[in-house]
Each structure stands twice: as C-alpha cells, then as structure tokens.
Scaffold this motif. Structure first.
Motif, PDB file in Angstrom:
ATOM      1  N   ILE A  18      -1.156   0.083  57.084  1.00  0.00           N
ATOM      2  CA  ILE A  18      -0.197  -0.502  56.143  1.00  0.00           C
ATOM      3  C   ILE A  18       0.424   0.581  55.267  1.00  0.00           C
ATOM      4  O   ILE A  18       1.592   0.522  54.903  1.00  0.00           O
TER       5      ILE A  18
ATOM      6  N   THR B  44       0.182  -4.719  63.486  1.00  0.00           N
ATOM      7  CA  THR B  44       1.081  -5.611  62.769  1.00  0.00           C
ATOM      8  C   THR B  44       1.523  -5.010  61.437  1.00  0.00           C
ATOM      9  O   THR B  44       2.702  -4.964  61.116  1.00  0.00           O
ATOM     10  N   ALA B  45       0.536  -4.550  60.677  1.00  0.00           N
ATOM     11  CA  ALA B  45       0.785  -4.152  59.293  1.00  0.00           C
ATOM     12  C   ALA B  45       1.945  -3.165  59.136  1.00  0.00           C
ATOM     13  O   ALA B  45       2.791  -3.345  58.262  1.00  0.00           O
TER      14      ALA B  45
ATOM     15  N   LEU C 169       5.487  -4.862  59.192  1.00  0.00           N
ATOM     16  CA  LEU C 169       5.859  -5.943  58.284  1.00  0.00           C
ATOM     17  C   LEU C 169       7.090  -5.607  57.461  1.00  0.00           C
ATOM     18  O   LEU C 169       7.934  -6.461  57.203  1.00  0.00           O
TER      19      LEU C 169
END
Lengths: 317, 245, 281
Positions: free
Chosen positions: C120, C211-212, C215
């Motif tokens: 992230i 995914t992170a 985003l």
C-alpha cells in the motif's frame, strides 16, 4: 568428411563476436543502481509528502487519538494501536500453530509427504490478500459474530477484552485472518531452520534416552531458535503491512477500545479507504505520514528478521 | 612458456615463492607435490584464470613465446593456453554445443566449420565413436571419464598452443585415467602440455619433465627420469619414494 | 517390561505433543482446501461466458461480467513485467557476477528494503510520482506500482540462482577464451535459467493478485479502458469493491472473479514448482 573444406584456423586476435565486458558491466550496473535510486526516491517521496503533517502536529501526530479529516485534525494512535494489536494477536495464534506444523514437517513426516505438504503451505502463502478478505467477509465474520464471540463473552466475559457489543468485524476477526496469512511464512522458514540443525544433535539426544518430543523440544528447537524467531519477525512485518484482508474485516472505526470484539482500524486500512478520496493536502499528507510510520515499523522488523536469519546462515555455514 | 621470479599472493598469503620454470614446447611437463604446495596455483596463473579470485595478485613475469601474458588480451591468451579442470565441468548444453563453444566465442560462426571442428576434436580425443550418435544429447548424460575427455576435446577444439591440466584424473577410475593418458600422448606432437597431478605414477608414465613443488617453492625441476630415479634434493627423494608426510 | 510412572508420563507427553504438531499441520493446510472448495462452490454458479466477455452491470441488474477487469489486469501486469523483469534480471546479474563491494551491498540492502515495504505504501509513492503529475489515475501508475513489487523479487531470485551455478562452469568458459560477459550470457544464465524463470513466474503471480497498490493508482473503471492514461479496472480491485458492496448480484460476481484470480495464481505457482523440480531431478 574428406570432401568437406577444412575450416580456417581460429584467429588469435581478439574476437569481435563477443560482447564487450565493460558494456556488460556498466549496463547491468545501471539497472542495479536503478534499484538503489528507486528505493531512495520512495523514501524521499514519503519524507517530503509527510513533512507538512510532522511540522504541523509534531510528536502529537504519534501520541494523539483524534482523526478528524473534516476539521483537519490528524493523529495516528488509533491506527498504530490497531495495527500493533491485530498483528500481535495474530502472532499469538500463528506462532504455536506455525511452529507446531514446522516441527511436524521437519521432524515427523516422511520426506515425500513433507515436501508435498510444504508445497501446499507455499500455495497458501500465494493466495492473494483480497481473496482472504473475500472469504472472511462471508464466512469468518458471521462465524465470529454468531458463535465465537458470544462464546468468548459467555466464558471469558469477566475480562475487559471480551466485553461489549458484538459485530463480527473487529480486532479479533482481523487478527485471525492475519494469523492465517502469517503462518505460511512461519512454517516454511521455521521448517528450513529445523532441517538445518545437524543430525548428530538429534541422535545425541535420542542416544541418551530422550523421547522424540524431548529431543525436539530440548535440543532441536533451541538450535533452530534464531531461524524460528527470524521467521516470526518476517511474519510480523507481513502482518503489519497487510492491507486488503484487514480492511475488509476490521470495521474501520478510528478509536481505541480494550474489547477485542470492537471494530478498529489499522494504518494500512485507513490509507486504503481514504487516500483516493482524500479531502485536501493536509489529509493527503497525514495519510502519507501514516504510510511513513508503517514503512519505518516494517523496516525495523524486517531488518531484525534479516539479521537473525543471516546469523543462522553464518552459524550453519 | 616460462615463468620468471614469480611470486603469487592470495591477499596477504604468499602462495608461490620465486618460481622460475621453463616449459618446453610440445613436451609433457608434470607438476607434482603435496596438496597445498602451490602446483595448481602455478598452473592457474599461466592462463590468468586466478585473476577471477578476489585478492589474487602476483609479481614477476610469465612469458608466452617471449611475450608477457599480462600484455596480451586475456581472452586471446586463454584461447592459446587452454585448461582442463580437476572436476569435469561440461556446460549444461549438448555434447555438440560443448565442443563448439570455444570456436564459437572465438569467432567461428559457419555451421559447416563448426561441424568439422567438433568432429575433429572428438576424434582426436578418441571420443567420437562413443558419442557420434548422440551429439545433441546433454553432456551430463556421459560417464565421468567421458565427461572429462569431453572437456579435453572442448579445450582442444580451439587448437590451443598450450594445454594446462589440473589433476584431470583425480576423480576417475584407472581405465578412464589410462584413456586420458593415451589421449595426452596423441596430442603432444602439436601441443605443449602441463599437467598437475597428485599421482606420482602418472607423472612418471606421461611426463617428459617433472617439477616438484613444496610449500610454494619449486624444489626441483628436471627430466622425469632424473626426478624419480636420481633426484638431487633430499625433499624430492623423500616425496617420490613415499617417505614424505 | 513395566514402565515407571515417570517414563509412562514422558511417553504420554511425547505422543500428545507429536499428535498436536500433526493437528497443527492438518488445520493449516485444510484452510487451503477450504478456500478452494468455498470459491469453487460459490464461484462456479455465477460463472458463464458473459463473465469473460461483458462489462459489469450496475447494482441490482443480474448478469454482466468482468471482461474489462481481466483485460485491465493483464495490461497492468504486462506493463509491470516490461519494467520489472529487465530491471530485476539485469540488476540480479550485476549482483551475482560483478561483486562490487559497497555498491553491491547497498543495492542488495535496497532490494531487501523494497521487498519489505508494504504494497500500500508503494501505491502511495506511485500516486505521487505518476497520478499527481498526469492529473489522472491510470494504467501507467498501476503498472509502475506493481513493478516496484516485482523488481526486488526478481533481483534476489536471479542473484540467488546465478550464485548457485558452480564456479567451475565460469572457469571452464573463461579458459576457452570467452570473456566475462560472454561467459555470463552463454553459460551461466542458461545454466540458471530454470531457477530464474521460476522467480519470474512467482513474482508475476504475486503482483497479479495485488490489490492495495492499485487502489489509488489505476483506481477502477466500470467500462473499457481505451488508453493507458485512463483509470483502469483490475480483477483484484473489482473483487474488493464487489465484496464490500451490499448487493447479492455483485457478491456473486466477486466469487466468480475470486475463483478466476485464485486459479491463475495457483496454476502459476504449480507451474513454477514443476519448472524447478525438473531442474533438481
């Protein structure tokens, strides 16, 4: 054969067919250097963009508890608390399970079965985070809400950790999903550490009349200690930075509660939820500052893990 | 080929002391001595392969046809001074590609030329009959002795003037060893051969001249017969009669 | 033969503990089968050709698919591979073959650090470097974010497998008159190719499920992407948004997408496994 022309003698002069050494060295060095530069840029961006936050809130950013984007009040403690709490709870679950499974795979299972099972564990580590989250939403959350958490409240409800309203989502659920995501790392690295323990150590213990378990517990585990602790730290670093699955089950509430049933928040989760729709520079900077805190946390933990794993590698070399 | 006042160092450790040795053309020279005596180190300075080890360093000179090896391009030097190693090291490629590797990197590109060269090298190494039907098979499928002869054939394919062999038979059984010794005899008319060996009988069998190394020094260098029957130094006599160590 | 109570106790402890370790193993591995089984059961039912050919439908409408997300994922993983594989591979060659003292150690440390950074955080960096100046979420930004994850994985695996090539092969090629660059390219890299390939497959499989970092780099898109400069849908982000939505139709789509993603990732891992074991065997 005889009719074929003999090849010309191979020249002794420096052949031109070979790529230049200097070119190859500089070319690959360029890319290696690129990695160094990328890493410096990452650290630079994080520091630069979080500067606004640290200069405005100072130490209060780390110690304060109020996260209120609408009033431009930012402090990180609820997220740091949620991150550390869920990760440590996850380790409480993952370490005994992971080390236990590593012992089984390294010491008990026949080699061919062990290698198949270890491969399955590696597959578990490869499952994307968002899939864990997807499953957790539809299976773990209702299960926690309907069975586990009421059960805990009924039996251990006198403890402050197991009191309060039950949602299904919250610290405990996030910790369990993190534990599941952590133990493949603990298992595969601990297993290697156990396998690295010299055979004669085991045989010495068994020859003295120790049972299998005693030889494992008293001799093999202490020998593999550093590797196992290293694996736990690696797992911890992964849990701290884990985003998707946690975001999907933590409940997303920036407050600090003693109850493990309560919804909370983690650093990674708040970034995932708020960054794309952040309301202005201050909010963005505060989120980057959170990312910087997370970066430092994982860097320290990963560094410690590498140190320990490198020391075992040297010891066994 | 000869060395003049050669001193060799691995970082601080001096592995060779003041070696003066003249290797005669188209003869077989054997280097013997207890392990760690510097005979392999000496061999590996001749084609400058020791340079790949960090901290390796030497003083003095090594001359090939009167020209210092340091003044030559290292790849052309190694093309002229081939080497066979203690452990056979076929590349993870086919038999054909192993032999063709040297000619290819040294500029031979035509497929027909490569085919001729490969066949000629394999014939000279007496390996042709054994492998001619499986040239495209991986070299790792050969037996240990065949692999070592393949490595010799590979080294011979670039037609080196000097061939250095570093204990080439230490991992082989007597029959494979014999084949390699025969091979050495058959190529010595065109090639200068230097062989390091821990096996004194082998030195006695194959070499025209023999050098005895001990503790990084060249103790004695003479005709092989002299070294084994009538050495002038006490250490040499002790070693060749098995009284050493 | 009679046993003393103490010995009997020791044997009991032995048996109980060894059984517990077996239970630990079974319970951890059963999670994999639970995930697989659950996804198959729930995913298969909402699985049809439309999933691969149509765009997502608005909430409340049933049917539709995730064709744009599949293409988007392929696009960004491809982009990340175009950046990450060359950088990682060539950087890995440098680390393994040209050990340059402090510089190599610094690069190695940087790669380890990069490898440990939560994905992230890398998304935030890619946002700052690409989304801000381009003033748009884009497939470019998503691809770059993913490449930041891929690079350190490939660097370290390439280095590791090149180092595992016996030095005798290096010396063998050098002794034939090959220079270092030729030796590396024609002998060392081919000797390590299976291992290097494994590292690449595992790395690409890993970023395919990330995914992170997407985003707030590629964001998401309910429609087709027509250029790399636009917000772009991806399977992982689709799974996320559909899973946390309150609509049953979307949940079913999430199951199907999860099944597709997991199948791809697991197949890649299994392939990688067979590539290596052929090498070892």
């Amino acid at each position: 054969m005889a009719t074929r022309a003999q090849p010309a003698p191979i020249p002794i002069t420096k052949p031109s067919t070979q790529m230049g050494d200097a070119t190859a060295r500089l070319g690959t060095m360029f890319f290696a250097g690129g990695i160094l530069i990328i890493t410096l840029i990452i650290v630079g961006v994080l520091m630069e963009k979080s500067w606004l936050t640290f200069s405005k809130f100072g130490f209060g950013f780390l110690s304060g508890t109020n996260w209120d984007p609408n009033n431009e009040q930012f402090a990180s403690l609820p997220f740091v608390y949620g991150t550390l709490l869920t990760s440590f709870l996850a380790l409480l679950i993952a370490v005994p399970l992971g080390v236990g499974a590593a012992i089984f795979l390294a010491e008990l299972a026949p080699a061919n079965i062990s290698s198949v099972l270890t491969f399955l564990v590696e597959l578990l580590a490869a499952v994307p985070s968002v899939i864990y989250g997807l499953l957790a939403i539809f299976t773990l959350v209702p299960f926690m809400r309907d069975y586990v958490e009421p059960g805990l409240a009924a039996t251990l409800g006198f403890l402050p950790f197991f009191q309060g309203q039950i949602f299904g989502v919250g610290y405990l659920t996030a910790a369990i999903i993190l534990a599941v995501m952590t133990f493949p790392f603990i298992i595969s690295i601990s297993r290697e550490a156990l396998l690295d323990v010299p055979r004669d150590q085991r045989e010495a213990a068994l020859a003295l009349g120790a049972t299998k378990w005693e030889s494992v517990w008293d001799v093999v585990l202490p020998n593999a200690r550093l590797g196992i602790i290293g694996s736990i730290f690696l797992g911890l670093a992964r849990a701290l930075g884990e985003t998707m699955a946690v975001t999907m089950v933590i409940g997303n509430d920036p407050s600090i509660k003693a109850s493990l049933f309560a919804p909370g928040y983690t650093i990674a989760a708040v970034i995932a939820n708020e960054f794309a729709e952040a309301s202005g520079n201050m909010h963005l900077s505060a989120l980057v500052a959170l990312a910087f805190v997370l970066f430092l946390l994982t860097m320290v933990i990963n560094g410690a893990a590498r140190l320990m794993l490198a020391r075992t590698a040297r010891k066994n070399a | 080929m000869r060395s003049v006042n050669l001193n060799f160092f691995y970082s601080q450790f001096q592995a060779l002391h003041d070696i003066n040795l003249e290797i005669e053309s188209n003869k077989i020279t054997a280097l013997i001595g207890p392990s760690g005596c510097g005979k392999s180190t000496f061999l590996r300075t001749l084609n400058r392969i020791n340079e790949t080890i960090r901290g390796a360093n030497y003083t003095g000179e090594i001359l090939l046809d009167g020209v210092s090896v340091l003044s030559q391009d290292v790849t052309s030097l190694r093309r002229r001074v081939g080497m066979v190693f203690q452990k056979s090291n076929p590349f993870p490629k086919s038999i054909f590609d192993n032999i063709a590797y040297g000619p290819k990197v040294n500029g031979m590109t035509a497929k027909a030329d490569l085919e001729v060269t490969v066949e000629r090298s394999l014939r000279r190494s007496a390996l042709w009959e054994e492998v001619k039907d499986k040239l495209q098979k991986p070299a790792s499928a050969l037996s240990g002795g065949q692999q070592q002869r393949l490595c010799i054939a590979r080294a011979m394919a670039v037609e080196p003037e000097v061939l250095l062999l570093d204990e080439p038979c230490s991992a082989l059984d007597p029959i494979a060893t014999l084949k390699i010794e025969e091979l050495l005899f058959s190529i010595k008319d065109s090639t200068t051969i230097v062989i390091v060996t821990h096996n004194m009988q082998q030195a006695a069998r194959v070499a025209d001249k023999t050098g005895f190394f001990m503790l990084g020094k060249l103790v004695e260098f003479d005709r092989t017969e002299t070294i084994f029957k009538n050495p002038s130094k006490k250490e040499t006599e002790d070693y060749v009669t098995g009284r050493f160590g | 033969m009679t046993m003393s109570p103490r010995t009997r106790w020791r044997y009991a402890v032995n048996n109980v503990m060894l059984t517990l370790t077996a239970l630990c193993t079974i319970s951890t591995i059963s999670i994999l089968f639970f995930i697989l089984g659950y996804l198959v059961v729930n995913g298969i039912s909402s699985f049809d050709l439309a999933f691969f050919t149509q765009l997502p439908k608005a909430p409340g409408e049933s049917g539709g698919g995730m064709a744009n997300a599949i293409i988007g994922s392929a696009l960004m993983v491809g982009l990340a591979s175009l950046i990450g594989i060359p950088v990682g591979f060539l950087g890995g060659i440098y680390l393994a073959e040209y050990d340059g003292g402090w510089f190599s150690n610094a690069v190695r440390y940087a790669a380890d650090l990069l490898n440990g950074i939560p994905s992230i955080v890398l998304g935030i960096v890619a946002w700052n470097l690409l989304v801000v100046p381009m003033k748009s979420f884009s497939a470019w930004a998503g691809g770059v974010a993913l490449s930041l994850i891929l690079i350190p994985i490939i660097v370290r695996s390439t280095e590791q497998f090149l180092r595992a090539v016996p030095n005798s092969l290096r010396e063998g090629a050098l002794a034939l008159g090959a220079n270092k660059a030729t030796t590396t390219l024609t002998v060392i890299v081919p000797a390590a190719r299976r291992g290097i390939l494994t590292g690449i497959i595992l790395g690409v499989a890993r970023i395919a499920g990330e995914t992170a970092p997407l985003l707030f780099t590629s964001l998401n898109n309910q429609f087709w992407t027509t250029s790399l400069g636009q917000p772009t849908a991806s399977l992982p982000v689709m799974i996320f948004t559909h899973a946390i939505s309150p609509y049953d139709d979307w949940h079913r789509q999430a199951w199907a997408a999860g099944l597709v993603l997991l199948t791809i990732v697991l197949l890649a891992n299994i392939t990688a496994r067979f590539v290596v074991s052929r090498n070892v065997g």
